[in-house]
Design a protein around this motif. Structure first.
Motif, PDB file in Angstrom:
ATOM      1  N   ARG A   1     -18.031  18.826 -40.738  1.00  0.00           N
ATOM      2  CA  ARG A   1     -18.872  17.806 -40.121  1.00  0.00           C
ATOM      3  C   ARG A   1     -17.992  16.635 -39.743  1.00  0.00           C
ATOM      4  NH1 ARG A   1     -21.524  21.644 -40.618  1.00  0.00           N
ATOM      5  NH2 ARG A   1     -23.661  21.909 -41.402  1.00  0.00           N
ATOM      6  N   ILE A   2     -18.267  16.024 -38.614  1.00  0.00           N
ATOM      7  CA  ILE A   2     -17.617  14.770 -38.257  1.00  0.00           C
ATOM      8  C   ILE A   2     -18.643  13.949 -37.502  1.00  0.00           C
ATOM      9  CG2 ILE A   2     -16.619  15.636 -36.098  1.00  0.00           C
ATOM     10  CD1 ILE A   2     -14.134  13.851 -36.827  1.00  0.00           C
ATOM     11  N   ARG A   3     -18.726  12.685 -37.819  1.00  0.00           N
ATOM     12  CA  ARG A   3     -19.850  11.884 -37.331  1.00  0.00           C
ATOM     13  C   ARG A   3     -19.683  11.411 -35.895  1.00  0.00           C
ATOM     14  NH1 ARG A   3     -19.311   6.044 -40.311  1.00  0.00           N
ATOM     15  NH2 ARG A   3     -17.078   5.695 -39.995  1.00  0.00           N
ATOM     16  N   GLY A   4     -18.522  11.638 -35.307  1.00  0.00           N
ATOM     17  CA  GLY A   4     -18.306  11.219 -33.929  1.00  0.00           C
ATOM     18  C   GLY A   4     -16.877  11.499 -33.510  1.00  0.00           C
TER      19      GLY A   4
ATOM     20  N   VAL B   1     -11.297  19.925 -38.383  1.00  0.00           N
ATOM     21  CA  VAL B   1     -11.936  19.350 -39.567  1.00  0.00           C
ATOM     22  C   VAL B   1     -11.893  20.341 -40.726  1.00  0.00           C
ATOM     23  CG1 VAL B   1     -14.049  18.356 -40.496  1.00  0.00           C
ATOM     24  CG2 VAL B   1     -13.401  17.871 -38.139  1.00  0.00           C
ATOM     25  N   GLU B   2     -12.046  21.630 -40.441  1.00  0.00           N
ATOM     26  CA  GLU B   2     -11.915  22.628 -41.506  1.00  0.00           C
ATOM     27  C   GLU B   2     -10.526  22.574 -42.135  1.00  0.00           C
ATOM     28  OE1 GLU B   2     -14.972  26.045 -39.695  1.00  0.00           O
ATOM     29  OE2 GLU B   2     -12.808  26.418 -39.789  1.00  0.00           O
ATOM     30  N   ILE B   3      -9.503  22.426 -41.302  1.00  0.00           N
ATOM     31  CA  ILE B   3      -8.130  22.336 -41.805  1.00  0.00           C
ATOM     32  C   ILE B   3      -7.943  21.056 -42.611  1.00  0.00           C
ATOM     33  CG2 ILE B   3      -5.708  22.160 -41.093  1.00  0.00           C
ATOM     34  CD1 ILE B   3      -6.529  23.914 -38.639  1.00  0.00           C
ATOM     35  N   LEU B   4      -8.507  19.964 -42.134  1.00  0.00           N
ATOM     36  CA  LEU B   4      -8.455  18.705 -42.891  1.00  0.00           C
ATOM     37  C   LEU B   4      -9.172  18.851 -44.231  1.00  0.00           C
ATOM     38  CD1 LEU B   4      -9.237  16.294 -39.933  1.00  0.00           C
ATOM     39  CD2 LEU B   4      -7.053  16.434 -41.146  1.00  0.00           C
ATOM     40  N   ARG B   5     -10.253  19.586 -44.239  1.00  0.00           N
ATOM     41  CA  ARG B   5     -10.984  19.841 -45.483  1.00  0.00           C
ATOM     42  C   ARG B   5     -10.085  20.568 -46.478  1.00  0.00           C
ATOM     43  NH1 ARG B   5     -16.762  20.785 -46.318  1.00  0.00           N
ATOM     44  NH2 ARG B   5     -17.156  22.256 -48.022  1.00  0.00           N
TER      45      ARG B   5
ATOM     46  N   ARG C   1      -3.174   7.461 -38.594  1.00  0.00           N
ATOM     47  CA  ARG C   1      -3.068   6.572 -39.757  1.00  0.00           C
ATOM     48  C   ARG C   1      -3.583   7.254 -41.027  1.00  0.00           C
ATOM     49  NH1 ARG C   1      -4.466   2.213 -36.041  1.00  0.00           N
ATOM     50  NH2 ARG C   1      -6.638   2.199 -36.750  1.00  0.00           N
ATOM     51  N   VAL C   2      -4.494   8.212 -40.866  1.00  0.00           N
ATOM     52  CA  VAL C   2      -4.933   8.994 -42.020  1.00  0.00           C
ATOM     53  C   VAL C   2      -3.866  10.021 -42.394  1.00  0.00           C
ATOM     54  CG1 VAL C   2      -6.649  10.633 -42.871  1.00  0.00           C
ATOM     55  CG2 VAL C   2      -7.384   8.668 -41.509  1.00  0.00           C
ATOM     56  N   LEU C   3      -3.341  10.716 -41.400  1.00  0.00           N
ATOM     57  CA  LEU C   3      -2.364  11.771 -41.678  1.00  0.00           C
ATOM     58  C   LEU C   3      -1.127  11.244 -42.384  1.00  0.00           C
ATOM     59  CD1 LEU C   3      -2.404  13.898 -38.381  1.00  0.00           C
ATOM     60  CD2 LEU C   3      -3.666  14.295 -40.507  1.00  0.00           C
ATOM     61  N   ILE C   4      -0.657  10.081 -41.989  1.00  0.00           N
ATOM     62  CA  ILE C   4       0.616   9.605 -42.525  1.00  0.00           C
ATOM     63  C   ILE C   4       0.532   9.300 -44.023  1.00  0.00           C
ATOM     64  CG2 ILE C   4       0.378   7.114 -42.124  1.00  0.00           C
ATOM     65  CD1 ILE C   4       3.286   7.277 -40.955  1.00  0.00           C
TER      66      ILE C   4
ATOM     67  N   LEU D   1      -8.386  15.822 -46.544  1.00  0.00           N
ATOM     68  CA  LEU D   1      -8.414  14.648 -45.666  1.00  0.00           C
ATOM     69  C   LEU D   1      -9.656  14.589 -44.776  1.00  0.00           C
ATOM     70  CD1 LEU D   1      -4.700  14.328 -44.492  1.00  0.00           C
ATOM     71  CD2 LEU D   1      -5.922  12.879 -46.128  1.00  0.00           C
ATOM     72  N   ALA D   2     -10.571  15.527 -44.914  1.00  0.00           N
ATOM     73  CA  ALA D   2     -11.726  15.555 -44.025  1.00  0.00           C
ATOM     74  C   ALA D   2     -12.572  14.296 -44.153  1.00  0.00           C
ATOM     75  CB  ALA D   2     -12.577  16.792 -44.297  1.00  0.00           C
TER      76      ALA D   2
END
Length: 457
Positions: free
Chosen positions: A110-113, A56-60, A122-125, A64-65
């Motif tokens: 943070r990630i809710r689940g 999630v840190e990397i996505l941030r 589907r988010v990454l693409i 994309l987080a």
């Protein structure tokens, strides 16, 4: 080059989660790779669903987080168990979730689940750029200046570098002739059944251990309402009645969408690079599933490699920088595989409460330490239990997180580039200097991936 030859800086063989993540990271650093994936489309059958906080840190970092957080399922319970889902006890699951929510002072993430792999992809693409499905890498040769690859559609790709993200049976790794180290196949064959059923439990949960003798297995949420995965080692053809037995509801409508069979495997490639070719994700290492280490380790591979490729391609560093990819990631992969193996042999090391002494006795680490407490360079960890103690400002460790403004972490200050973080307003450097009030870790030089390169005090 003729009209049948394509030129690119980086060719990525494999468009699964790690290949897509690498493409996102390279584009974030200004490099536009080409991704080829032999499957005709994104997989709709998730093989993983645990997105770790380091991921999630990397996505941030790449913006994309929040999108992944929205794709995640809002859970009020973690892992539960019962003879069937209808008979499950949510008490321990709620307690497990509550414990997890109190442990995040060391990260802005943070990630809710949970976020099932198909939803993650589907988010990454959306930020991966050129991804060609239904196209495989057939063969390649490398020379001092680049890699020439032949694709299954007959095209030839001339790339400066090739990255294998083509899975546990990596064709690229086989062509290179690289061996693997590890226990290999582990445990019985598991059948993974993706199905649809209108469940919508009052208490959303991550997974439920089903103990019914006629349908033992693990029920895993995909979307928390209609899509689910049931994992079982029963040697039987999966059918709706098997799912209904596990659910404890003979009347529920069940639609089986797809079935995958696999066996856990523990192996790490003996080399993660060979000349101008690099291995990431399952091509580099197969990690047994308990602990959700596999996908997250692959994302960390991509994060380590992307900035180094970008620096070399831009002429900001020599090719020797790329040699550090194997030097840094190979020990992490071996450690992670071993930690997953220990959990495979004794799941209570992962799921049990107050297991610190039991973990210490067998050399196991607490899960957050495995996910993000590791450090490059071989230095011993201050703690194998409390990951916050591992972020102590030492070279090779991830930069400690402190909030410096509303919603802004010290990790955000890095901005994917070299920088200095200090409490001393008199520090000068050839890279951006961030002065943080109350910073207790001295003056540190930070790499673009957020790891500390050196300390000046």
């Amino acid at each position: 080059m003729n009209g049948n030859t394509v030129s690119t800086d980086v060719l990525i063989a494999g468009g699964g989660s790690v290949g897509l993540m690498l493409a996102v990271l390279l584009r974030h650093h200004g490099v536009k790779p080409l991704v080829v994936e032999e499957k005709p489309e994104l997989s709709h059958h998730p093989r993983a669903n645990g997105i770790g906080l380091r991921t999630v840190e990397i996505l941030r970092e790449v913006g994309l987080a929040e999108a992944v957080n929205e794709a995640a399922i809002d859970l009020r319970a973690g892992k539960i168990k019962g003879r069937t889902l209808a008979e499950a006890d949510f008490t321990e699951g709620l307690a497990w979730k509550a414990r997890g929510e109190t442990e995040f002072t060391y990260t802005p993430a943070r990630i809710r689940g949970t976020c099932a792999q198909n939803r993650f992809d589907r988010v990454l693409i959306t930020k991966a750029g050129d991804v060609e499905f239904g196209v495989a890498l057939d063969s390649f040769e490398q020379d001092p200046d680049g890699v020439t690859a032949t694709l299954s559609d007959g095209r030839v790709v001339r790339a400066r570098y090739l990255v294998a993200a083509d899975g546990v049976r990596s064709r690229v790794r086989q062509i290179l002739g690289l061996g693997v180290t590890g226990p290999g196949v582990m445990g019985r064959e598991t059948t993974s059944v993706l199905f649809r059923a209108e469940l919508r439990p009052e208490q959303p949960f991550a997974m439920c251990n089903i103990e019914h003798p006629d349908a033992p297995g693990l029920l895993v949420t995909v979307d928390g309402a209609r899509e689910w995965v049931f994992l079982t080692t029963l040697d039987t053809e999966p059918a709706p009645d098997l799912i209904r037995t596990a659910l404890g509801d003979p009347s529920v409508e069940v639609e089986i969408r797809s079935v995958l069979r696999f066996r856990g495997r523990g192996q790490v490639a003996d080399r993660l690079s060979a000349g101008r070719v690099f291995l990431v994700g399952d091509a580099a290492h197969a990690i047994p599933p308990l602990g959700a280490f596999g996908l997250n380790t692959g994302v960390a591979d991509a994060h380590n490699l992307a900035w180094k490729l970008a620096h070399v391609l831009r002429g900001e560093a020599g090719p020797e920088l790329l040699e550090t990819y194997h030097e840094e990631r190979h020990p992490v992969a071996l450690m992670t595989m071993e930690q997953a193996r220990l959990r495979f042999e004794d799941p209570s090391l992962h799921w049990g409460q107050d297991m610190a002494r039991a973990r210490e006795a067998v050399g196991a680490m607490n899960a957050p330490v495995v996910h993000m407490g590791y450090r490059y360079g071989g230095a011993a960890l201050p703690s194998t239990e409390d990951v916050a103690l591992d972020f102590d400002g030492s070279p090779g460790s991830r930069l400690p997180h402190l909030w410096v403004a509303d919603g802004v972490s010290t990790l955000d200050l890095v901005g994917s580039r070299w920088c200095v973080v200090t409490a001393d307003p008199g520090v000068e450097a050839d890279v951006p200097v961030h002065v943080v009030d109350g910073w207790p870790y001295g003056t540190v030089l930070v790499r673009p991936d957020g790891f500390i390169s050196r300390s000046y005090e």
